[in-house]
Design an enzyme around this catalytic site. Structure first.
Site, PDB file in Angstrom:
ATOM      1  N   ASP A  42     143.895  13.730 -18.617  1.00 12.80           N
ATOM      2  CA  ASP A  42     143.463  14.462 -17.428  1.00 12.80           C
ATOM      3  C   ASP A  42     142.683  15.711 -17.816  1.00 12.80           C
ATOM      4  O   ASP A  42     141.685  16.054 -17.186  1.00 12.80           O
ATOM      5  CB  ASP A  42     144.674  14.866 -16.586  1.00 12.80           C
ATOM      6  CG  ASP A  42     145.283  13.652 -15.879  1.00 12.80           C
ATOM      7  OD1 ASP A  42     144.746  12.535 -16.067  1.00 12.80           O
ATOM      8  OD2 ASP A  42     146.282  13.821 -15.165  1.00 12.80           O
ATOM      9  N   ALA A  43     143.148  16.386 -18.855  1.00  7.27           N
ATOM     10  CA  ALA A  43     142.480  17.624 -19.272  1.00  7.27           C
ATOM     11  C   ALA A  43     141.054  17.336 -19.748  1.00  7.27           C
ATOM     12  O   ALA A  43     140.119  18.072 -19.428  1.00  7.27           O
ATOM     13  CB  ALA A  43     143.278  18.309 -20.373  1.00  7.27           C
ATOM     14  N   LYS A 127     128.816  15.919  21.847  1.00  9.01           N
ATOM     15  CA  LYS A 127     128.676  14.986  20.744  1.00  9.01           C
ATOM     16  C   LYS A 127     129.313  15.633  19.519  1.00  9.01           C
ATOM     17  O   LYS A 127     128.824  16.630  18.997  1.00  9.01           O
ATOM     18  CB  LYS A 127     127.200  14.688  20.477  1.00  9.01           C
ATOM     19  CG  LYS A 127     127.008  13.669  19.364  1.00  9.01           C
ATOM     20  CD  LYS A 127     125.565  13.242  19.262  1.00  9.01           C
ATOM     21  CE  LYS A 127     125.388  12.038  18.369  1.00  9.01           C
ATOM     22  NZ  LYS A 127     125.782  12.281  16.978  1.00  9.01           N
ATOM     23  N   CYS A 440     100.363  -2.064  -9.639  1.00 12.83           N
ATOM     24  CA  CYS A 440     100.886  -0.698  -9.538  1.00 12.83           C
ATOM     25  C   CYS A 440     102.403  -0.733  -9.641  1.00 12.83           C
ATOM     26  O   CYS A 440     103.079  -1.226  -8.745  1.00 12.83           O
ATOM     27  CB  CYS A 440     100.457  -0.054  -8.223  1.00 12.83           C
ATOM     28  SG  CYS A 440     101.127   1.606  -8.024  1.00 12.83           S
TER      29      CYS A 440
END
Ligand code: IVH
Length: 684
Positions: A42-43, A127, A440
């Site tokens: 995790d670290a 809304k 192109c």
């Protein structure tokens, strides 16, 4: 040690570094969340994220909506089950000015063949700026919640929605067996501020606005995180409303079920009343506890709503009246030219990144040669940028007193910046186009991007970047190559598996996503071809009209046939015909056909009706309904509506003052119906 592969490349560019960091974090997210098989601690993971955050802080222009800093946790889209909606979840058309409101009401009256003074009432309500959600109750119990997704199919967020406190998990006894309620999930402004403070204190991600915070909270694979987020729900509708006569009666029922409704609501019997409501709510806007981006007007009479139906993705009976755009001031750092799918050269202003109403804007389109000249936007200028609702940002003003003395007018190029071909502007056109066609690379890549995009083949894992990379590496040069990718990869000894941040699993996922699209619906296929002017709605119309790919292909040569289809004019027909006439396109199509199974169009309309599959032509003046409604009704019953009478016509509906079409019908012996007779058949 964390996998800082990217740090070895001291000479790589910052955007490159950013992209690699993003890919690396994504890979660990996938390992952790989806495969439950993390490779780092995790670290170490946190260190990667901190590096990304620091990089984005120094270079905010790199932040995109799908950066891991903006989407907490795993790539959520993959983790959620898909849900097909019982009825499409629609969007709303936008109104901005009092004239727009008047037009909206006029259009409805015309469609319904109503006089200007016949009563017509709208329910108006705010809304809410949140995310829409469909709730399914079976025998009174909440069993499923889904996001809108693409409108047809959303994500199953049931577990997350169960954590929303003010949303009834059960309905009172006596409700129908199946009830579907729709509304908006949102976060209050004060809760949003508190959440951001908490996030900041814990060194976690800061959300740009309450809408993003709500969306990020709902799209958590881990519902216990959602549970810690203060979310709320406003109901605004129910699916299958046969039990009610008016929208407001339906809303009262929702209220009695325990749902919260957005306030204030008002019944408006005139355009003036609608405008007054809009202004009243605007003065309340700042004091409302939640964000709103406009008000919504809905025809209150549900029988009229049903007659009005919808067109493409929006109902005819409702619209959103938006509040003015949010603005910001920033500098133009460069003007670049982008080359689109059809060769159009589009000037784009690169901006010093600026926050416009909660969204970081760093690019803005300058549309075309004339626009850039009209506004006289120059590199170095200070400009006012605005964003109106979901509309793309625009430059609305150049602040001339801030212009540096050496700023030169922009000179539009007459060659394509990508392939060097001549870029020409044809008479009467606003666009300057690259004449390079398929030599192109920009056009070819854009076509491929369009081909895999969400409303086309929707191939998950084939984003814009990947397409460019596959193109650069020569892996995919034409649409059909996508379907040969797996084999090609195998023959080349799996280069994909060796890509930075990939691996067996991502490659397998990509191939699975591609394989799933070998069977494709006709409307998606037509849309995917990227024919000029053939958007989603037109592709659907063509698919509905012709039914099968073979039928479409064999009749597209005839302009008369195309123009007879509703909403297809000579210009669109011309582009379709030109597309099929081009030899290269014929080759691409043949190649694709060999890879795909193109499914006949499935009509959403009824197939059991006597009018189903019949071709109807309307002529003369109809009394009971407008021409548009008559057409829409016929199509809903499965009929095709044609513009001209031929031997293939089944019915001609002749109103007052019918002329040549009636005569032709009589000559050909086509069955002619009066308006009343037609209505009788239609309603049967
Ligand atoms: S009615 C038939 N009412 O706006 C369409 N929508 O732009 C049903 N929204 O997806 C929408 N507040 O998520 C309706 N009071 C309201 C609303 C609302 C917010 C959202 C909704 C929809 C989007 C369309």
């Amino acid at each position: 040690m964390p996998n800082f592969k990217m740090s070895h490349h001291d000479n790589i560019t910052i955007p490159h570094h950013h992209a690699r960091l993003v890919a690396e974090i994504r890979r660990h997210d996938e390992l952790y969340y989806t495969q439950d098989a993390p490779e780092i601690t995790d670290a170490e993971y946190d260190a990667l994220r901190r590096e990304l955050e620091a990089l984005e802080q120094a270079h905010p222009e790199l932040i995109t909506a799908n950066s891991p800093t903006q989407t907490v946790g795993a790539a959520p889209a993959r983790g959620f089950k898909k849900v097909r909606h019982s009825a499409p979840m629609l969007s709303l058309g936008n109104l901005f000015t009092p004239e727009d409101v008047q037009d909206f009401v006029d259009r409805i009256r015309r469609f319904l063949n109503m006089t200007d003074d016949a009563p017509l009432t709208f329910l108006a309500e705010p809304k809410i700026d949140g995310l829409s959600c469909a709730l399914r109750y079976e025998r009174g119990h909440l069993v499923q919640a889904a996001t809108r997704g693409d409108g047809e199919e959303g994500e199953d967020i049931t577990a997350n929605v169960m954590t929303i406190a003010d949303l009834p998990k059960g309905l009172p006894p006596g409700v129908p067996d199946i009830v579907e309620i729709r509304g908006e999930i949102y976060m209050r402004k004060d809760d949003f501020a508190t959440l951001n403070e908490r996030q900041a204190a814990q060194g976690k991600q800061i959300f740009a606005n309450p809408r993003n915070a709500a969306a990020g909270s709902v799209r958590q694979l881990d519902a216990t995180i959602t549970a810690q987020r203060p979310l709320h729900f406003f109901a605004y509708g129910m699916v299958g409303l046969s039990a009610y006569q008016t929208h407001d009666a339906m809303l009262s029922t929702l209220k009695s079920y325990g749902f919260a409704l957005a306030q204030p609501q008002r019944l408006c019997a005139s355009v003036q009343a609608m405008q007054e409501y809009y202004e009243t709510v605007q003065t309340l806007r700042a004091t409302l506890p939640y964000d709103i981006d406009g008000v919504v007007y809905k025809v209150n009479d549900l029988a009229l709503q049903a007659r009005l139906g919808f067109v493409s993705r929006a109902p005819r009976w409702a619209a959103a009246h938006k509040y003015p755009a949010e603005k910001a001031i920033t500098a133009v750092t460069a003007i670049d030219i982008q080359v689109g799918r059809t060769g159009t050269l589009t000037p784009v202003a690169r901006l010093a990144p600026v926050n416009v109403g909660g969204v970081i804007v760093s690019n803005v389109t300058l549309h075309n040669e004339d626009e850039i000249a009209r506004k006289d936007v120059r590199v170095g200028d200070t400009v006012v940028v605005q964003r109106a609702g979901d509309v793309i940002p625009q430059v609305v003003e150049v602040l001339h007193d801030k212009r540096p003395p050496d700023a030169r007018p922009y000179e539009f190029p007459d060659v394509c910046p990508v392939c060097g071909s001549q870029a020409v502007r044809e008479e009467g056109e606003v666009a300057r186009r690259c004449t390079g066609g398929l030599i192109c690379p920009a056009q070819a890549v854009e076509r491929l991007r369009h081909f895999v995009s969400r409303l086309a083949f929707d191939i998950e894992g084939m984003g814009e970047k990947i397409i460019q990379e596959f193109w650069d590496e020569g892996l995919v040069r034409s649409p059909a190559d996508i379907f040969r990718l797996e084999e090609k990869n195998k023959n080349l000894l799996n280069p994909l598996q060796r890509r930075e941040g990939w691996g067996e699993k991502s490659v397998a996922n990509l191939f699975a996503a591609i394989a799933a699209r070998r069977v494709i619906s006709l409307d998606r296929f037509i849309y995917a071809l990227g024919i000029r002017q053939v958007g989603e709605a037109t592709a659907k119309r063509l698919a509905a009209h012709y039914g099968t790919w073979d039928a479409f292909k064999s009749s597209v040569a005839s302009s008369d046939d195309l123009i007879a289809i509703e909403d297809i004019g000579p210009s669109v027909a011309g582009d379709i015909i030109a597309f099929f006439a081009e030899k290269h396109n014929q080759d691409v199509l043949a190649d694709l056909e060999s890879q795909l199974s193109i499914q006949p169009y499935e009509r959403q309309s009824r197939s059991d009706h006597v009018l189903s599959g019949k071709t109807v032509v309307f002529t003369g003046t109809l009394e009971k309904m407008g021409r548009a409604e008559a057409k829409a009704l016929a199509e809903r019953l499965g009929a095709k509506v044609a513009g001209s009478v031929s031997a293939k016509t089944d019915y001609v509906v002749a109103g007052a003052d019918s002329g040549s079409k009636l005569k032709k019908a009589q000559e050909l012996g086509v069955r002619v119906l009066s308006e009343d007779a037609w209505l009788e058949i239609a309603k049967a």
